[in-house]
Structures are given as structure tokens and as C-alpha cells.
Design an enzyme around this catalytic site. Structure first.
Site, PDB file in Angstrom:
ATOM      1  NE  ARG A   1      -3.987  -0.100   2.008  1.00 53.29           N
ATOM      2  CZ  ARG A   1      -4.893  -0.213   2.956  1.00 53.29           C
ATOM      3  NH1 ARG A   1      -5.011   0.838   3.657  1.00 53.29           N
ATOM      4  NH2 ARG A   1      -5.641  -1.404   2.748  1.00 53.29           N
TER       5      ARG A   1
ATOM      6  CB  SER B   1      -9.034   0.128   2.234  1.00 52.84           C
ATOM      7  OG  SER B   1     -10.258  -0.008   3.154  1.00 52.84           O
TER       8      SER B   1
ATOM      9  CG  ASP C   1     -14.309   0.761   3.589  1.00 58.37           C
ATOM     10  OD1 ASP C   1     -15.189   0.280   3.036  1.00 58.37           O
ATOM     11  OD2 ASP C   1     -13.128   0.616   3.788  1.00 58.37           O
TER      12      ASP C   1
ATOM     13  CG  ASP D   1     -12.272  -1.586   0.240  1.00 60.76           C
ATOM     14  OD1 ASP D   1     -12.739  -0.943   1.159  1.00 60.76           O
ATOM     15  OD2 ASP D   1     -11.193  -2.607   0.748  1.00 60.76           O
TER      16      ASP D   1
ATOM     17  NE  ARG E   1     -11.530  -0.028   8.124  1.00 59.10           N
ATOM     18  CZ  ARG E   1     -10.443  -0.560   7.511  1.00 59.10           C
ATOM     19  NH1 ARG E   1     -10.519  -0.679   6.395  1.00 59.10           N
ATOM     20  NH2 ARG E   1      -9.556  -0.876   8.293  1.00 59.10           N
TER      21      ARG E   1
ATOM     22  CB  THR F   1      -4.667  -4.346  15.986  1.00 55.95           C
ATOM     23  OG1 THR F   1      -4.651  -4.001  17.276  1.00 55.95           O
ATOM     24  CG2 THR F   1      -5.609  -3.448  14.947  1.00 55.95           C
TER      25      THR F   1
ATOM     26  CD  GLU G   1     -10.128  -4.497  12.580  1.00 54.81           C
ATOM     27  OE1 GLU G   1      -8.930  -4.804  13.228  1.00 54.81           O
ATOM     28  OE2 GLU G   1     -10.023  -4.151  11.123  1.00 54.81           O
TER      29      GLU G   1
ATOM     30  CE  LYS H   1     -11.094  -4.141   7.155  1.00 54.57           C
ATOM     31  NZ  LYS H   1      -9.989  -5.117   7.013  1.00 54.57           N
TER      32      LYS H   1
END
Length: 603
Positions: A56, A153, A311, A313, A316, A389, A413, A427
Site C-alpha cells: 500500500r 480501501s 468505505d 471498497d 467496512r 489488531t 474490530e 471484514k
């Protein structure tokens, strides 16, 4: 021309020889002509490293950025890794590739497909933009060797990313990332065929999995939802406002909502994919009210009282609810939505499988998220597991539990990531949207709102009040110094013992950068340790849990705090006041934002 730095000379020659993208090639040539050796060193002597989140970074020229050449090198390395570790699976089931609506996403996906096709392996390349969760879903469906999703994302528009899912359909974890990185570095020379995308028009090894994947995904939704709840959705006739945040979600959420009887009105200016995200400062619904202005406007104009946001993509999900009495909007935090969806998934599971023993059932959340699921588990009898995480940990732990014959019904999360069930080992903002919408309809039949239900959950399991935010810091060395100061607070290897002149004392400390954890008899942490990131958790004697950590993908120092009150302690005002006082103390004494010139999250 020589830069007088042999290594830089070599990298310039490499780039000028290897890169066939006219734009990035011209950018490097321009720097060479300007003799801008400092910038050339920055972009050519550093390399975007492949980690568990894949790649990324900013789209630009050079090895330190996302561009055609770096993607080709990554694809070639990924292919060699797969040939070494499971060539039979690659030969038989191939690779899944998806992409979002950002600049170059389709191009990067097609270059990856090109590399695998020229090597004679089957490729399933989505013909249109898809939500990120469709890639792990398809990996599981087709039993593929690997899945690649080209997305950054919710990052700024200048960025892009390259996310990888293993054959278990969960995100990769170490040491797989290190092995892929090694193969990338061993295969840096771009093959001529890697640039030849004409194979996309001629290869019989290339197929489009979109229709089959969408049909199967919708079938899972139909199998998941309790039939009575579809009738409740249709009877309730609640109009939801939906925003895709200029991303890919609208088409797919609309399909799902049609199947389950949910009505929605889209935020028109944010409905369709747009790589510039023109109506928002940050394309991230996690930023709160600042990212939902158009959603509030659309909802108010259409008489809608609940907003659902994905979001870009669509992995979320965020949500907001209007108070009908005051007209004010409440934007739910990630932890509050985790509490609501956790309760709902448990309710649906017990309704659907009344004879299924809960001692064989699990819920998961990450270490920086609310411990509300842990509190629920103590009262309800299911099992709770805390992970590091990131959904890569929860996804792989879910796979492990399923292989042991366990049932996993929910994971979340606090960064508005939710996994309802196990159809996707990551997710999934699309399935979370359908579950939250159905919960809203279900509650409305009882005369309740989401806010009412959240209050009931806290009354039953205890208040769990969170205060999370972050500071921006672009100086990596400064961040390191901040955390080293904490580790040597009262002298060498001595952490703080309390805050605000010891008014609030620290009982235990867990440092997952160094592996120190004084809650364990041997002072060694149980959770995995990573020296490449900063993460320290403080447990206070009065019930506050505070974690300070860095972000793996953004220049942020994040803080996560939660006061976990006992069931029956209903003095919310006092709990919140103590939480705010302690958070202020932690920030001022440990992070020192003024001295370190840290920029607080803007909303």
C-alpha cells in the site's frame, strides 16, 4: 551522467531500461535531467515492502511507490512463491483477482492476470469493480491458490494497494509475507511477456467469476437470514439512506437489500465509483460526521432515520441514527456497532439453532476493540477470543476454530470492521449492512431504536465506554522516540506506574513490540510480538484499558481507551468524566502532543 553514487546510478539505469509505462518513465527521466539526486535516491533506493497487508502506498514513479513496474515485480514474485509452495493447487484452481474504482486499480489487476496467464495458470479476473470481501469469498468458492484485491480501501485518492488472501481465504500472515517478499526480490527483472496484456483477449485460461460469485453470495444471504426476518423487513418499510462513499458498494448492497426486503435511498453524489472522491476530504466513514454531511442531507430530505455507509471498497460499514425527538444524528462508533451486531448475531444464532450448545460457539475481537463481547460471553456462555489488531488474525483464528469443529458467529474490530458468520474470512461491509438493517427493522416492531437497544445491552452487560482517536505524525524517528520514552519513563526499562501524579495507577502493562507483559508470571506476552510496529497496552486499577499503537498503513499514532464498568453501575456521567480525565492525562504525559508537534485528528 553520473550521480557519483554507484548504487543510485545502477537503479536509474535499471528503471530506464525496465519501465515501459510512458508516464512513470518520463517522471524518472525528468528527475535525472534536473539532477534531482535527492528525490531519485528517495524513490529508487527505497522499496515498497510487501507485508501481511500486501502493498500500500502512493501511486508514483520509483520502487518506493505503486506503479506498473512494481506491480509486475510483485506479480512475478507472487507467482514464483506459489510455484514453490503449492504448484498443483495453482495449476488446478488458479488465482482470483479483483479491483476497486481507484486510478490504476484495473490496470494493476490486469498486469497481475497477464503474468499468470503467460505462465499457463488459470485466472479468474472480475470483469467489473467489486467489494473487497468478494475476493476472499471467491477464493473459498473456487478453492483458489490465492486471491489478490487491488485496493487502498479508505486511503487518500493518491494511494493504491495490493491485498493478498491465502488458500484458506483469509489474509496472509507471517512468514508468508516474508517468503513472498523474498521471491519478489529474486525476480525483479520484468519479463517482456509481463507487459503484454494482449493475452487477456486471447487466453482460454481467463474467466470472469462475477456472476457466479454474486449469485452464490446472494444465496448465502438468503440462507443466513431467518425467513421471518424478511417478512419483518417488508412490514417495517424503513427507508435507509445509503452511501458508497464514491466506492463500489452501491450495486451490491442494492442487490442484497432487494433480496431481504429492505428499502434504501442512495446519496446520489456518492453513489457511483469516482477515483477523486470529490465530495469528501477523506473517503472514510470512520472519520465521523465530517464524512457524512451529504448522507445527513439526503436522509433529512427523504424522511429517513438511519444511515448506512460503506468505505470505498465496501469492507467496512458505519451507521448513524436520527433522534426523532431532537432531530440530532448519532454516529455510532465502531465499538457500539460491534455491541449491536454481536448481540444480534447471538440472538439469530440461538433462534435458528436453539439446541446448539453455546460452549462450542465463539466470538472474536481485536485487542484494541471494546471488550463488550467478553462481558457478553461471561453471562451467555459462549467463548470469546482476543486477537491482535487486524482481520488477518481474526480470519486465520476463525479458520483454525472451524477446523476444530467450532462455530464462529461474529468477529469485529473498532475500525468499523465486522464479520457476521464465516462465508467471508475477513471484514465485510455488505453483509454487515444487511444485518444492521434487519436488526433495525426487528427493533422497530418492538417500538425500539438502535440507540435504545444499545442502552439495553449496556444495562445488561455493563457500560463499555470508549474514547478513541489518533494523532498524525509524518516523522518515523519521532514516533520511535515517543515510545522509547514510555519504555524508559522512570529510568532504563521502567514503564510509567500511573498518571496524574499517581491518581490513577497502572496494574499491568503489555508491550507487543518488545514482548513484555507483566500480567504473565514469566513477564512474556502470549499474543504475537512484532518489532516492526509499536503497541503498548496499559491496564489501570479502576478498569480503564488503554492501548497506544502505530498504524501499519498511515502516519498515525492511535490511542484506544475503554472503561469497562460492572453490570449495575449505571452512573454513566461519572464513568465518562473519569474516562475523559484519564485519556487527557495519558495524552499529555505519555504522548506529549505539543512538545512533539503532533496533529490531532480533525473532524
Amino acid at each position: 551522467m553520473s550521480t557519483r553514487t554507484p548504487e543510485l546510478d545502477k537503479k536509474i539505469d535499471e528503471w530506464l531500461t525496465w519501465d515501459k509505462n510512458t508516464s512513470t518513465l518520463a517522471a524518472i527521466k525528468k528527475l535525472v535531467n534536473e539532477e534531482n539526486f535527492s528525490e531519485l535516491s528517495k524513490v529508487l533506493l527505497n522499496r515498497l515492502s510487501f507485508g501481511t497487508a500486501g502493498l500500500r502506498g502512493k501511486m508514483a514513479a520509483g520502487y518506493a511507490a505503486m506503479n506498473d513496474l512494481v506491480i509486475i515485480q510483485t506479480g512475478q514474485g507472487l507467482l514464483k512463491y506459489l510455484e514453490h509452495c503449492d504448484k498443483n493447487l495453482l495449476v488446478n484452481n488458479g488465482i482470483i483477482i479483483g479491483y476497486d474504482g481507484r486510478y490504476n486499480s484495473q490496470r494493476f489487476a490486469e498486469l497481475t492476470a497477464t503474468i499468470f496467464l503467460h505462465s499457463g495458470y488459470p485466472v479468474r479476473l472480475f470483469s467489473q469493480m467489486v467489494p473487497t470481501p468478494f475476493v476472499p469469498f471467491a477464493v473459498a468458492k473456487y478453492k483458489s491458490a490465492i486471491g489478490v484485491m487491488v485496493t487502498a480501501s479508505h486511503n487518500p485518492k493518491e494511494d493504491n494497494g495490493y491485498k493478498v488472501y491465502g488458500p484458506n481465504s483469509s489474509q496472509i500472515v507471517s512468514p508468508v509475507d516474508k517468503e513472498i517478499q523474498k521471491n519478489i526480490l529474486d525476480n525483479l527483472v520484468p519479463l517482456d511477456t509481463s507487459w503484454d496484456t494482449s493475452v487477456l483477449k486471447s487466453s482460454k485460461l481467463l474467466t470472469d467469476p462475477l456472476k457466479e460469485t454474486l449469485d452464490d453470495y446472494l444465496n448465502v444471504v438468503k440462507e443466513t437470514i431467518i425467513p421471518e426476518h424478511i417478512k419483518i423487513n417488508e412490514k417495517a418499510k424503513i427507508l435507509f439512506t445509503y452511501t458508497a462513499m464514491h466506492g463500489v458498494g452501491y450495486k451490491y448492497v442494492k442487490e442484497v437489500f432487494n433480496v431481504i426486503g429492505i428499502l434504501m435511498v442512495p446519496v446520489e453524489k456518492q453513489r457511483d465509483p469516482h477515483p477523486d472522491f470529490p465530495t469528501v476530504k477523506f473517503p472514510n466513514p470512520e472519520e465521523g460526521k465530517s464524512s457524512l454531511d451529504l448522507s445527513f442531507k439526503t436522509a433529512n430530505e427523504n424522511g429517513s432515520r438511519v444511515i448506512i455507509a460503506n468505505d470505498p471498497d465496501a469492507d467496512r460499514m458505519a451507521a448513524a441514527e436520527k433522534n426523532e425527538n431532537t432531530g440530532e444524528w448519532k454516529v455510532f462508533s465502531g465499538n457500539e456497532l460491534g455491541a449491536l451486531l454481536g448481540w444480534w448475531c447471538l440472538y439469530c444464532f440461538k433462534t435458528k439453532y436453539p439446541k446448539e450448545p453455546l460452549e462450542n460457539t465463539y466470538m472474536l475481537s481485536s485487542t484494541v476493540s471494546s471488550m463488550i463481547l467478553r462481558s457478553m460471553s461471561k453471562k451467555e456462555g459462549f467463548n470469546f477470543i482476543e486477537t491482535l489488531t487486524g482481520f488477518k488474525w481474526m480470519g486465520n483464528k476463525t479458520v483454525e476454530l472451524i477446523n476444530q469443529g467450532k462455530k464462529v458467529i461474529f468477529a469485529f474490530e473498532e475500525a468499523i470492521g465486522y464479520c457476521c458468520g464465516t462465508a467471508v474470512m475477513d471484514k465485510d461491509g455488505v453483509s454487515a449492512a444487511f444485518q444492521l438493517a434487519t436488526l433495525t427493522s426487528f427493533l422497530s416492531q418492538q417500538g425500539k431504536t438502535l440507540t435504545d437497544k444499545l442502552q439495553e445491552i449496556y444495562n445488561e452487560y455493563g457500560y463499555h465506554v470508549s474514547l478513541n482517536s489518533y494523532f498524525i505524525c509524518h516523522d518515523g524517528e519521532k514516533i520511535k522516540k515517543i515510545f522509547e520514552r514510555i519504555r524508559n519513563f522512570n529510568g532504563p526499562n521502567s514503564y510509567p506506574s500511573g498518571i496524574l501524579k499517581e491518581k490513577y495507577k497502572i496494574s499491568t502493562i503489555r508491550d507487543l513490540t518488545t514482548g513484555y507483559d507483566n500480567s504473565q508470571t514469566d513477564n512474556k506476552a502470549i499474543l504475537p510480538v512484532s518489532k516492526s510496529s509499536q503497541m503498548i497496552t496499559f491496564n489501570f486499577t479502576n478498569g480503564l484499558v488503554c492501548t497506544l499503537r502505530t498504524s501499519g498503513t498511515e502516519p498515525k499514532i492511535k490511542y484506544y481507551t475503554e472503561m469497562c464498568a460492572a453490570p449495575g453501575d449505571l452512573n454513566r456521567t461519572a464513568i465518562i468524566a473519569t474516562l475523559k480525565e484519564m485519556v487527557d492525562g495519558v495524552i499529555e504525559e505519555l504522548l506529549q502532543p505539543v512538545e512533539n508537534s503532533l496533529l490531532l485528528k480533525a473532524d
